[in-house]
Design an enzyme around this catalytic site. Structure first.
Site, PDB file in Angstrom:
ATOM      1  CG  ASN A   1      37.537  37.403  31.854  1.00  0.00           C
ATOM      2  OD1 ASN A   1      36.861  37.860  30.439  1.00  0.00           O
ATOM      3  ND2 ASN A   1      38.885  38.243  32.479  1.00  0.00           N
ATOM      4  CB  THR A   2      34.076  39.292  36.940  1.00  0.00           C
ATOM      5  OG1 THR A   2      34.358  38.485  38.200  1.00  0.00           O
ATOM      6  CG2 THR A   2      32.817  37.849  36.247  1.00  0.00           C
TER       7      THR A   2
ATOM      8  CB  CYS B   1      41.640  35.293  36.779  1.00  0.00           C
ATOM      9  SG  CYS B   1      40.128  36.283  36.475  1.00  0.00           S
ATOM     10  CB  THR B   2      38.717  32.082  38.060  1.00  0.00           C
ATOM     11  OG1 THR B   2      39.833  30.972  39.201  1.00  0.00           O
ATOM     12  CG2 THR B   2      37.542  30.520  38.285  1.00  0.00           C
TER      13      THR B   2
ATOM     14  NE  ARG C   1      41.787  36.301  40.630  1.00  0.00           N
ATOM     15  CZ  ARG C   1      41.615  34.392  40.499  1.00  0.00           C
ATOM     16  NH1 ARG C   1      42.652  35.104  41.956  1.00  0.00           N
ATOM     17  NH2 ARG C   1      40.983  34.570  40.240  1.00  0.00           N
TER      18      ARG C   1
ATOM     19  CG  ASP D   1      38.677  35.573  42.556  1.00  0.00           C
ATOM     20  OD1 ASP D   1      38.685  36.738  42.780  1.00  0.00           O
ATOM     21  OD2 ASP D   1      37.678  34.495  42.259  1.00  0.00           O
TER      22      ASP D   1
END
Length: 132
Positions: free
Chosen positions: A8-9, A5-6, A11, A107
């Protein structure tokens, strides 16, 4: 299995935890815009707990070419993620798949627990439909 994902905290760590919980197999996750390691969002952890997944720990990390080479399949959350990864690693393009099938997975960042839980359940459903 690699989930991307964007940041990484949210999804992709949720996807990693869900996949590992269901299959017992190793999975990795990474982000496309990680500047420094951050823990998984507390709301993402709470959403995972709603599925009975506890004790998951992870620090965000930038996805690497080594991750891409390691993975048999790379599941991304949005079409933009797919385009970026395919441009950076064209030899992996056929292994980069949209986890949502024909739709992006939104998100949950900035949302409340209800938003995170809905996202987590959507990811679980997509994993069951596409990754098993």
């Amino acid at each position: 299995m690699l989930f991307v994902c964007t940041g990484n905290t949210c999804r992709s760590p949720m996807a990693q935890a869900i996949y590992q919980s269901i299959t017992g197999e190793e999975a990795r996750s990474g982000g496309l815009g990680v500047n420094e390691a951050q823990p998984v969002s507390p709301l993402a952890l709470a959403a995972l707990e709603s599925l009975g997944i506890t004790g998951f720990t992870h620090l965000s990390r930038q996805v690497t070419p080594e991750d891409m080479a390691w993975a048999d399949k790379i599941y991304v959350m949005t079409q933009l993620h797919r385009s970026i990864l395919a441009a950076v690693c064209p030899d992996a393009a056929d292994r980069i798949l949209l986890l949502g099938g024909d739709r992006d997975i939104s998100d949950p960042f900035g949302g409340d627990l209800e938003v995170y839980t809905a996202c987590c359940r959507e990811i679980e459903q997509c994993i069951r439909e596409r990754c098993l």
